[in-house]
Design an enzyme around this catalytic site. Structure first.
Site, short mmCIF file in Angstrom:
data_model
loop_
_atom_site.label_atom_id
_atom_site.label_comp_id
_atom_site.label_asym_id
_atom_site.label_seq_id
_atom_site.Cartn_x
_atom_site.Cartn_y
_atom_site.Cartn_z
N ASP A 133 -13.88 8.88 16.05
CA ASP A 133 -14.30 10.38 15.97
C ASP A 133 -13.22 11.32 17.02
OD1 ASP A 133 -15.99 12.56 15.36
OD2 ASP A 133 -17.50 11.96 16.34
N ASN A 149 -18.52 11.50 4.15
CA ASN A 149 -17.33 12.15 4.23
C ASN A 149 -17.01 13.00 2.82
OD1 ASN A 149 -15.92 9.96 6.84
ND2 ASN A 149 -17.01 12.00 7.08
#
Ligand code: FPP
Length: 247
Positions: A17, A65
């Site tokens: 991330d 996503n």
């Protein structure tokens, strides 16, 4: 890298991330962060092999996503294809097996072709395994496993009288992969984000503020050192885990 071999986790799973923030801090487009993130992927695969970690799982694309801007999704798929094309020779040279978890059947065809090629070319390697979580979500994994289990019951290959975790977990994407011992999330966020929810039942978690493009092999080694100092009890008490006293 100071950990002793006994304290090296067999399986490290990473939530990569912070690519977007890394780019934003530099006034760059988000995709530049992902591009740098791919460089980190390469160095962390090598570092984990050098540390003696046998399985590494990278959360590269989640089922959620797809909700990102179309241009970013397209760029991520392009990077994935680039990575597979560029790294296949290296994976073969280093004898790293590639596996995937997730609904890979829904990825673009070009990506699927390169994935299949890489998975087939590395299938014979047993020492180190790289698992890419692609179009992965733990909840969709449970749904897929439940469907597969129901089909196995319907065809007589499984029995409803068998209520063991072992039988059910054979239908998870991870059937051939040991549970993660250590889950790392970069960028300071402290969430699991639908990642390996069942498999991480007894995993240790390490959260680091380092953004993924800046994550180094030293950061990986530091996380492994933190892991090595943890006491894993798997539901037992600390006293039960101590070696029996000799009289
Ligand atoms: C999270 O950062 C990262 C992703 C959603 C994608 C991770 C993908 C890569 C590192 C590149 C492709 C992978 C491979 C294996 C070739 P973010 O964009 O959510 O960052 P932010 O929270 O700072 O916005």
């Amino acid at each position: 890298m100071s950990s002793s071999p006994a304290s090296i986790p067999t399986h490290v799973a990473i939530i990569m991330d912070g690519n977007g923030r890394w780019a934003k801090q530099r006034g760059l487009p988000r995709i530049e962060g992902h591009r740098r993130g791919v460089e980190t992927v390469r160095s962390i695969i090598t570092a984990s092999r050098e540390l003696g970690i046998r399985y590494i799982t990278l959360y590269a694309f989640s089922v959620e996503n797809w909700k990102r801007p179309q241009a970013e999704v397209g760029a991520l798929m392009g990077l994935l294809e680039y990575f597979l094309k560029k790294e296949l020779a290296g994976l073969v040279k280093d004898k790293v097996r590639l596996l995937t978890i997730g609904r890979t059947q829904d990825l673009p065809e070009t990506v699927r072709i390169h994935l299949q090629k890489a998975v087939e070319a590395t299938a014979g390697f047993t020492g180190h395994t790289l698992v890419l979580a692609l179009n992965y979500g733990a909840r969709t994994e449970v749904v897929d496993a439940a469907r597969a289990y129901a089909a196995a019951v319907a065809s007589g290959q499984a029995s409803l009288n068998d209520s063991s975790w072992e039988s059910f977990s054979r239908h998870l994407y991870t059937a051939a992969i040991p549970d993660p011992d250590l889950v790392i999330r970069t960028s300071g966020e402290m969430r699991i984000s639908n990642f390996l929810l069942l498999q991480a039942a007894y995993a240790e978690f390490v959260f680091t503020p380092v953004l993924w493009p800046d994550f180094t092999k030293e950061d990986l080694a530091a996380a492994v050192d933190v892991y090595a100092r943890r006491e894993r009890r798997f539901g037992q008490t600390s006293d039960q885990l101590k070696p029996a006293a000799t009289s």
